[in-house]
Every structure is written in C-alpha cells, then in structure tokens.
Design an enzyme around this catalytic site. Structure first.
Site, PDB file in Angstrom:
ATOM      1  N   LYS A 105      26.902 -23.231 -14.232  1.00  0.00           N
ATOM      2  CA  LYS A 105      28.200 -22.540 -14.387  1.00  0.00           C
ATOM      3  C   LYS A 105      28.222 -21.179 -13.719  1.00  0.00           C
ATOM      4  O   LYS A 105      29.254 -20.750 -13.196  1.00  0.00           O
ATOM      5  CB  LYS A 105      28.602 -22.423 -15.855  1.00  0.00           C
ATOM      6  CG  LYS A 105      27.562 -21.772 -16.754  1.00  0.00           C
ATOM      7  CD  LYS A 105      26.655 -22.789 -17.380  1.00  0.00           C
ATOM      8  CE  LYS A 105      25.383 -22.159 -17.902  1.00  0.00           C
ATOM      9  NZ  LYS A 105      24.531 -23.098 -18.606  1.00  0.00           N
ATOM     10  N   GLY A 134      28.664 -28.398 -22.379  1.00  0.00           N
ATOM     11  CA  GLY A 134      27.543 -29.324 -22.569  1.00  0.00           C
ATOM     12  C   GLY A 134      28.003 -30.763 -22.424  1.00  0.00           C
ATOM     13  O   GLY A 134      28.500 -31.167 -21.375  1.00  0.00           O
ATOM     14  N   LYS A 205      32.030 -19.968 -18.089  1.00  0.00           N
ATOM     15  CA  LYS A 205      32.655 -21.234 -18.495  1.00  0.00           C
ATOM     16  C   LYS A 205      34.163 -21.061 -18.712  1.00  0.00           C
ATOM     17  O   LYS A 205      34.968 -21.899 -18.295  1.00  0.00           O
ATOM     18  CB  LYS A 205      31.985 -21.744 -19.776  1.00  0.00           C
ATOM     19  CG  LYS A 205      30.527 -22.144 -19.569  1.00  0.00           C
ATOM     20  CD  LYS A 205      29.823 -22.345 -20.906  1.00  0.00           C
ATOM     21  CE  LYS A 205      28.387 -22.819 -20.712  1.00  0.00           C
ATOM     22  NZ  LYS A 205      27.621 -22.795 -21.969  1.00  0.00           N
TER      23      LYS A 205
HETATM   24  N1  HSE Z   1      22.860 -21.354 -22.861  1.00  0.00           N
HETATM   25  C1  HSE Z   1      23.974 -22.224 -22.859  1.00  0.00           C
HETATM   26  C2  HSE Z   1      24.562 -22.225 -24.257  1.00  0.00           C
HETATM   27  C3  HSE Z   1      23.524 -23.604 -22.455  1.00  0.00           C
HETATM   28  O1  HSE Z   1      23.929 -21.693 -25.165  1.00  0.00           O
HETATM   29  O2  HSE Z   1      25.658 -22.725 -24.454  1.00  0.00           O
HETATM   30  C4  HSE Z   1      24.612 -24.496 -21.973  1.00  0.00           C
HETATM   31  O3  HSE Z   1      25.343 -23.986 -20.928  1.00  0.00           O
END
Ligand code: HSE
Length: 445
Positions: A105, A134, A205
């Site tokens: 991302k 995810g 995101k």
């Molecule tokens: N580090 C990210 C989270 C992993 O905790 O959502 C997924 O992008």
C-alpha cells in the site's frame, strides 16, 4: 491445462504466505479457473535462512532481476515491501511486459500514478487487492461491485495493528507497548511498527480507497493524519463511560456539491480525507470491530449503506487477497483481456481534498485542570468567544490532587477554530497539561 508461471520476490510474511496458500489451495484454484498457477522462482535476500514457510531449494534465487528477466515467468508477485526496491521491481516487471501483483500500500499510495502510467505504456496490468483491508476484497467492491454508485461516505478501520492495540487496551486495560509486541509477534505489524501506530499505513490505505471512490489520485501528503500514540487508557475509559469506543478511523466524506457552473458543468466540492483516532458510539457497528479485524463502511447513492468485514492483517488474510489478484491476472492472460479493469481510472474530473482547517466535527476534549471555582467559566468564555458550543461537561469523580480531569464534549466545530481556542485554553494558569482533543463521529449525516 493452461499454466501461468509466477515469480515471487520476497519470502517474508507476504511472500511466504502466498507460497503456502498456493501449496494449500492451488489445486482448488486450478479447478475453478481452468488454469494452473505454478511458482517458478522465489527471490530471497538470504538463501541460507531458515524460513517459517520452507521454499523448495529448486525455486530459490537471490536476485529479483533474475526473476523479472526470466522469459518463462508471466506474473511477478512483489512482496518485498517498502517503496524503493519495490518501485524498481514493479517498473522493471511492467517494462518487461509482465503482470504484477502487489500487497504494497505504501508503494501504491506514493507511486500509484507513475505505476499506472507504466501499465498503460506497456499494455500489461497491475493488481493490488491486498493493499487495503487484508483479506477483505474492498478494491473489487469499489471498482466492480459498486461501479454504478457515487460514493459519499467511506469509514474504514483499516489498520489491524492499531485496532488490535486499542481493543486490548479497552477490553483488558493492557499496556500499549506490551500489546504492540504481541501484534509484531503475530505478524500484524509492519517491519517498522511506527508505520502502524503513527497512522501512515492507514493513511496509505484510506488514500487508495478515496482515489478509487472519487476518481482523482489522493496523494498521501494531502491526507490529514493523527496516529494512536497519544491515546491513553484514561481516554479509552472516559470514552467508554460516555458510551463511545476509540478507533483509528479513515474517513472519506463528500461535502454538499456546489451548484453547477455557468457552462453547466458539474463542479465537485472537496472531499474530506483524514485518518484520526475517533470516538464512535458503542451502538454503531464499527465500534464492535475488534482485535485485528478491519471493517469498511461504504455509502453509495444507489445501494445505500454497505459494510465489509474481515481480518485486516496477518499472513493468511493477505495471501487470500493476493490469490484473488493472481486469479484475475491468470484469467486476463488466458482471455487476452489485459485491461478489462485497469488499475486506476481517473473519472469525474476536478476533485480535491478538503483543507483540514475547514473540516467540521464534534470533539471529545480532556483537560487537566486545577479544581477550583472559576476554572470552567474561564474555559467556557474562550469557547464562547470562538463560537464553539459545549454539549456536555463531566468532571469524573474519584480524581484528587493538584489537577483533575475535565471532559468536554463539543458540538460541531471547524478544526482551525478548535486548534486556536484550545491553544488559548492550554495557556490558562488553571490548565495543567496540553488539552487532548479527539474527534467524535456520530454517522448521522
Ligand atoms: N500492518 C498492517 C496492519 C498489515 O496492521 O493492518 C496489513 O496491511
């Protein structure tokens, strides 16, 4: 049976997860797609490392260039993370005429426009379902499922690590640092966990979702961001007593459209795009999205309100989304229909992000004040002068000493006015610590 050959670059959480998932469900995908996905090469930094997901030695190589150059490889899975090497890998692969799948991302957010231009130039495609949410197929939702809708609201809990930390702080009264360590151990957190807790990951995101919904590329710099580092157990507790839960919330909100211009062309008002810790009423469905789960609420003008929920971080959730992209890449190769859904289609024209100073919201404010007559009056005077309305005031019982907490719930107020007023309030001699302001979202408009 047609075969599509894959080259995976990186075999950490993402690369290892993809390999494991293909080993587990490759045959199922083959029967569903009529295409066999065959991993031909896996590039790793250290060939000797003992890996959680073992890579057959015949597949291992040490150079990503070797994978990209191999003429037998059709699809590259970029799983190295970061934005420097990853950018070179993706550009080289597109340049070599290969389809690319990435979960990255940060890369898409920072270099999306450049990568999409390369996609156009080289007549290939780039897939990034795993970059947001995810295992939740939210990119597909925005580009395909809701393609017939104008999107007026997106509210996203899109960082699993932050949600895991905030949930355990609320439910168990756990300590921030301890819970962060657990999130790292479980493979939720980024290699550099400040990307999670300072909100950058959620910002990337949220920017991707905003771009897909509104048809102009939302650059990370234009997104207002606050992470969760400053959220204390005390705020979580007070919020809960008031009927709220604190979540790190990505918000993409349209304002009222401005009237059509003289030439009859519709003008688009700026869109709020922000990521901040936010108080959500406990009665709202997003308040019960706990632990590593993500949820994204999307309002379309035709469909109404929709909600997408699932594991937002971790090896298997990410692998599931990468498999979905691999299926699309394989089907596109099979049908020769490479650009059926391009990675990003600018649409609607002159969009812009609303300046944070103009964003209006309700607030929870926690002050640390001297408990003596006249304190509240001095605070209320400044708020009155700034035309900021108080909806309730609570001085929780059971706090004694030099200073005591005072909680104010504030009616809708612009960010700029709140900052000015509370900077003044923070300078009052009766106020003993910088005021803590957290936005409140009530979802009622
Ligand atoms: N580090 C990210 C989270 C992993 O905790 O959502 C997924 O992008």
């Amino acid at each position: 049976m047609q075969e599509v050959n894959l080259g995976i670059i990186g075999s950490g959480t993402v690369g290892g997860g993809v390999l494991k998932a293909i080993q587990k469900n490759g045959a199922l995908m083959c029967s569903r797609l009529g295409i066999r996905l065959k991993v031909l090469k896996v590039a790793v930094k250290n060939m000797k490392k003992v890996r959680a997901v073992p890579v057959p030695s015949a597949l291992l190589c040490q150079s990503w260039e070797e994978v990209v150059r191999d003429p037998r490889v059709h699809v590259i899975v970029e799983a190295v993370g970061g934005t420097t090497t990853a950018r070179s890998i993706v550009l080289s692969a597109l340049n070599a005429g290969k389809a690319v799948v990435t979960a990255n991302k940060a890369l898409i957010s920072a270099h999306g426009e450049e990568l999409f231009a390369a996609v156009q130039r080289h007549g290939v495609n780039l897939y990034y379902e795993a970059s947001v949410g995810g295992g939740i197929p939210i990119i597909k939702v925005l580009r395909e499922g809701l393609v017939g809708n104008r999107i007026s609201r997106i509210y996203g809990i899109v960082n699993g690590t932050c949600n895991y930390i905030l949930t355990r702080m609320k439910l168990e009264g756990s300590n921030f640092d301890e819970v962060l360590k657990d999130a790292q151990r479980l493979g939720y957190a980024e290699a550099e966990p400040s990307l999670d807790i300072d909100g950058d990951d959620a910002m990337h995101k949220t920017g991707i979702l905003a771009s897909l919904a509104h048809g102009f590329w939302v650059k990370p710099k234009s997104i207002y961001l606050e992470g969760i580092r400053s959220i204390t157990g005390l705020d979580i507790q007070f919020a809960n007593q008031l009927g709220y839960t604190i979540k790190l919330l990505g918000i993409v909100k349209t304002q009222e459209a401005s009237p059509a211009s003289a030439r009859g062309r519709k003008r688009f008002s700026p869109v709020q795009v922000s990521v901040t810790p936010t108080l959500i009423p406990n009665s709202h469905v997003l308040a019960s999205v706990n632990h590593v789960f993500n949820a994204i609420f999307v309002r379309g003008d035709i469909v109404g309100d929709t909600l997408y929920y699932g594991r937002g971080a971790g090896q298997d959730a990410t692998a599931s989304a990468v498999l979905s992209d691999l299926a699309d890449a394989a089907l596109d190769l099979k049908t020769g229909n490479i650009n059926r859904i391009p990675p990003f289609v600018p649409h609607e024209g002159d969009g812009a992000v609303l300046d944070i100073d103009d964003v209006v919201s309700r607030y929870y404010v926690r002050l640390s004040v001297v408990d003596k007559p006249g304190t509240l009056a001095r605070i209320a005077t400044i708020l009155g002068q700034s035309k900021i309305g108080i909806s309730s005031v609570i001085q929780p019982e059971g706090h004694e000493g030099e200073s005591v907490p005072l909680i104010l719930m504030i009616h809708d107020a612009p960010h700029s006015e709140m900052n000015k007023a509370f900077a003044r309030i923070g300078r009052l001699s009766v106020v003993k610590a910088p005021p803590k302001m957290i936005r409140v979202e009530t979802f009622d408009s």
